[in-house]
Structures are given as structure tokens and as C-alpha cells.
Design an enzyme around this catalytic site. Structure first.
Site, PDB file in Angstrom:
ATOM      1  N   LYS A   1     -19.025  19.234  38.149  1.00  0.00           N
ATOM      2  CA  LYS A   1     -17.598  19.794  38.300  1.00  0.00           C
ATOM      3  C   LYS A   1     -17.941  21.317  38.555  1.00  0.00           C
ATOM      4  CE  LYS A   1     -13.367  20.673  37.759  1.00  0.00           C
ATOM      5  NZ  LYS A   1     -12.335  20.498  38.834  1.00  0.00           N
TER       6      LYS A   1
ATOM      7  N   THR B   1     -11.921  20.340  31.863  1.00  0.00           N
ATOM      8  CA  THR B   1     -13.098  20.927  32.382  1.00  0.00           C
ATOM      9  C   THR B   1     -13.475  22.074  31.421  1.00  0.00           C
ATOM     10  OG1 THR B   1     -12.246  21.028  34.570  1.00  0.00           O
ATOM     11  CG2 THR B   1     -13.673  22.394  34.278  1.00  0.00           C
TER      12      THR B   1
END
Ligand code: NAD
Length: 293
Positions: free
Chosen positions: A169, A94
Site C-alpha cells: 500500500k 493504512t
């Protein structure tokens, strides 16, 4: 079956690399940590002694690293230097959208096929092969990445061009962080108003206040399904990781000029919680701070 290099065998990457090996791929695994390497060896991967060995001659290279700076470094000094043209390079970490776009540009310039594929789901989903992947990249990149990612997850969704996986995300986790903060403060208010919390859950989980934060991850011990709240807020998704994602969302909002007042307020709540918390508790533990304040 593919020859896959896997770099970053931590809490998430360890289980993901093991699932690729279990699916029959030849996984050449690298991490800076000797312990993580040894665990990967026990899980059916071939541990290698440097990043180049996990890249040279591979059809696919997967990275699962802590943050944007690590991904940039591994791409700039290792992947782009060593991978052959045509190699599919998948970053599952991420990271910020800008770094994802930059490593894709670097990779494109060398004839590699880059995709960003961050995950939803924690360590249990990584170990169990039930992650959800949000993929940014070309149609060709997605087509090639899909079967590999499917060996580590239950859902693989194409979000758009390079960087779109990270954008999806970050948006998802800003929503999760905000709904968790709202769910926690709602239970605090319900208690102060004298409501029985199980009874309130029974009502709200079937009414319009319902959300994943309530019905799948209830922050109140003994209420709703089994969740980290029932385990002293240990395990689950650490508040520090939620704060990392909220900060990425705030950066993205600033860069794109989006007004996100709920996200900003929730970020401040996680910031204060993480600063005061020495135990690395789950993100739903912010209910304790709200109860005490
Ligand atoms: P982690 O810190 O447990 O693992 C990262 C691994 O990368 C470590 O083993 C570290 O030694 C290794 N590493 C760092 N730099 C390296 C380098 N240059 N070469 C090789 N190895 C290197 O982190 P994690 O919990 O596995 O998370 C990985 C990513 O997944 C993060 O971006 C995180 O935000 C994201 N994520 C985590 C969760 C979670 O629940 N833990 C859930 C979803 C997404």
C-alpha cells in the site's frame, strides 16, 4: 455467513461494514462516535456500546482506524484481551509496516489469525464495495480473509507475510503521489509553453507519459474524465491523507535504506500544500500551488 465485529465506522469503515451486513453477515459494529454508530445501525449492522462487545464471540474482527497508534491501542487493550483463539483479525487501516508486524506478533501469541489488508480506493469505493485489498498474512489467514474482503471489494491480492499488505500500500501510494506531482507540473509547463491542455492530454494520454494520474484522475478541470478537478478539487482523496501515506513511505524508506529522491520531493510538495490549504482539498489540487509558485 460469519459473525463479524467491525471497529471504526468512519468515512471508509461505515460503508465497508454496511456492505458486510448487505452480504448477509451478522455485523456487530463499534465506533467512539455515536453518529457513526447510528449510521451503521441504519445500514443493517448491530451497533454495540464498547469494543469488547464487537469482539467477544466473533469469528472475524475487522478494524478500520485512522493510524498506527489507534490500531496498536485497540489490538493491545481490546482485541488481544477479548478475542478467542482462532479468531481471524483483519486490519484494513493504512498504518506503518512496523505497527502491522507488531500487532500480528501480539495476535499470533494469543492464537489469533492476523492479516493486514489496507485498501486502495476512496470513500465511493468503500460505499460501492469496489475496494482493492492488499493482504499480508499467512496462507491460512489469506484463505479465510479472502471471501470476507470480497464482500467489500473488487480485488483481493495476497502480497506476502504479515506487514506485506501495508508495504504494498505504501509503495503504491508513494508512486501515486509522485506521478500526480509529476503530472501536475507537466501540465503547468505545457500551459506556459502555450499548448492547449486538452490537446496535450489527447497526445500524452496515448503516448509514453500516460499514467493513472493523467488518464483516470486528470488534475486539470475540463480535461480527461470526470475527476475532483471538475468539482473545485472537493471530494476525492484529501491531500492530507496523501501526505500521511507519503510520510509512511518516507519512514519505510529510511528504515529499509531505500533511496527515494522523487518520493522525498513529492512529500515536500504535499507538506507545503497541506500547510497552506484550509479547505481539505483533493491531492490533485497541488497543481494550483504549482501554477501560483
Ligand atoms: P475516519 O477518521 O473517517 O474514521 C476513523 C474512525 O475510527 C472514526 O469514526 C473514529 O471515531 C474511529 N475510532 C478511532 N479510534 C477508535 C477506537 N479506539 N475505537 C473505535 N473507533 C475508533 O478515517 P477514514 O477516512 O475512514 O480512514 C480510515 C483508514 O483508511 C485510515 O487509515 C486511512 O488512511 C485509510 N484510507 C482512507 C481512505 C479515504 O479516502 N478516506 C482511502 C484509503 C485508505
Amino acid at each position: 455467513m460469519a459473525k463479524i465485529g467491525f471497529i471504526g465506522l468512519g468515512n471508509m469503515g461505515g460503508g465497508m461494514a454496511a456492505n458486510l451486513a448487505k452480504a448477509g453477515h451478522e455485523v456487530h459494529a463499534f465506533d467512539l462516535s455515536g453518529e457513526a454508530l447510528a449510521r451503521a445501525g441504519e445500514a443493517g449492522c448491530h451497533p454495540v456500546s464498547d469494543a469488547a462487545e464487537a469482539i467477544r464471540g466473533m469469528e472475524v474482527v475487522v478494524t478500520m482506524l485512522p493510524a498506527g497508534e489507534h490500531v496498536r491501542k485497540v489490538y493491545e487493550y481490546e482485541i488481544v484481551m477479548t478475542a478467542s483463539p482462532g479468531t481471524l483479525v483483519i486490519d484494513c487501516s493504512t498504518i506503518d509496516v512496523g505497527s502491522a508486524e507488531d500487532v500480528a506478533t501480539m495476535s499470533d501469541a494469543k492464537g489469533l489469525i492476523p492479516v493486514d489488508a489496507p485498501v486502495s480506493g476512496g470513500i465511493a469505493a468503500a460505499n460501492g464495495g469496489t475496494l482493492t485489498f492488499m493482504v499480508g498474512g499467512s496462507k491460512e489467514g489469506f484463505k479465510r480473509a479472502e471471501p470476507i474482503l470480497s464482500d467489500m471489494g473488487k480485488a483481493v491480492i495476497h502480497a506476502g507475510s504479515n506487514g506485506a499488505g501495508q508495504a504494498a500500500k505504501i509503495c503504491n501510494n508513494m508512486l501515486l503521489g509522485s506521478t500526480m506531482a509529476a503530472t501536475c507540473e507537466t501540465f503547468v509547463l505545457a500551459k506556459k509553453l502555450g499548448l492547449d491542455l486538452q490537446n496535450f492530454y489527447d497526445i500524452s494520454s496515448k503516448a509514453s507519459g500516460q499514467s493513472w494520474s493523467m488518464t483516470s484522475y486528470c488534475p486539470v478541470p475540463g480535461v480527461g474524465p470526470q475527476s475532483p478537478a471538475d468539482n473545485g478539487y472537493e471530494g476525492g482523496f484529501a491531500a492530507a491523507l496523501m501526505l500521511k501515506d507519503m510520510r509512511l513511505a518516507m519512514e519505510a524508506a529510511q528504515a529499509s535504506g531505500a533511496d527515494v529522491p522523487m518520493g522525498e520531493r513529492a512529500t515536500a510538495i504535499y507538506e507545503a500544500f497541506v500547510e497552506a490549504d484550509s479547505q481539505g482539498l483533493d491531492f490533485s489540487a497541488i497543481i494550483k500551488a504549482l501554477e501560483d509558485s
